[in-house]
Enzyme design. Sequence first.
Site, PDB file in Angstrom:
ATOM      1  N   HIS A 143       0.756  -1.330  -0.187  1.00 56.03           N
ATOM      2  CA  HIS A 143       0.090   0.057  -0.029  1.00 56.03           C
ATOM      3  C   HIS A 143       0.800   1.210   0.026  1.00 56.03           C
ATOM      4  O   HIS A 143       0.285   2.359  -0.111  1.00 56.03           O
ATOM      5  CB  HIS A 143      -0.890   0.061   1.047  1.00 56.03           C
ATOM      6  CG  HIS A 143      -1.995  -1.034   1.055  1.00 56.03           C
ATOM      7  ND1 HIS A 143      -2.979  -1.274   0.333  1.00 56.03           N
ATOM      8  CD2 HIS A 143      -2.205  -2.309   1.948  1.00 56.03           C
ATOM      9  CE1 HIS A 143      -3.551  -2.414   0.465  1.00 56.03           C
ATOM     10  NE2 HIS A 143      -3.028  -2.703   1.779  1.00 56.03           N
ATOM     11  N   HIS A 202      -3.545  -2.866   8.034  1.00 57.88           N
ATOM     12  CA  HIS A 202      -4.702  -2.988   7.136  1.00 57.88           C
ATOM     13  C   HIS A 202      -5.286  -1.991   6.432  1.00 57.88           C
ATOM     14  O   HIS A 202      -5.329  -1.099   7.545  1.00 57.88           O
ATOM     15  CB  HIS A 202      -5.682  -3.975   7.824  1.00 57.88           C
ATOM     16  CG  HIS A 202      -6.945  -4.142   6.938  1.00 57.88           C
ATOM     17  ND1 HIS A 202      -6.742  -4.926   5.737  1.00 57.88           N
ATOM     18  CD2 HIS A 202      -8.059  -3.934   7.197  1.00 57.88           C
ATOM     19  CE1 HIS A 202      -8.116  -4.848   5.229  1.00 57.88           C
ATOM     20  NE2 HIS A 202      -8.958  -4.165   5.935  1.00 57.88           N
TER      21      HIS A 202
END
Length: 146
Positions: free
Chosen positions: A31, A134
């Site tokens: 990410h 996450h």
Amino acid sequence: MAGWALCMALVLSALAGAVGESRYEKFLRQHVDHPQTSSLTAHRYCEIMLARRRVTAPGRPCKPSNTFVHAPASELVAACTQTPDAAGFRSTPTPMGLTACRLRGGDTRPPCTYRARQLQHHVRLACLDGLPVHLAGTHAPPPREA
């Protein structure tokens, strides 16, 4: 026979490296792209980055969506100090530049093709031991009042 053994040793060592990756390291790999990789054409950014970061791979289904954040990892770590929402997620206090990748069409088998959108959004995170692990989503900043 020796070539086959060498090939298997390389595959097993690559798998061992993936197994040894912490949740935070996996989060960074999947990410965070800071500074943003700029040598890629906009329409190919997602396909290339998802393959380069081992998010998509031959023999595995295409990931339906993935977001790359173009901010320093330290800013995402700092977001873990924010007060969690009702679901336990924390949001970055300011919007960040990001690229949202969404799978095109209904085919989930490689080759994977994605649509990329450049956004300035807050990032919603799940944190563990003070580190993001996450990316739970993003949300636009509230509209400015006139």
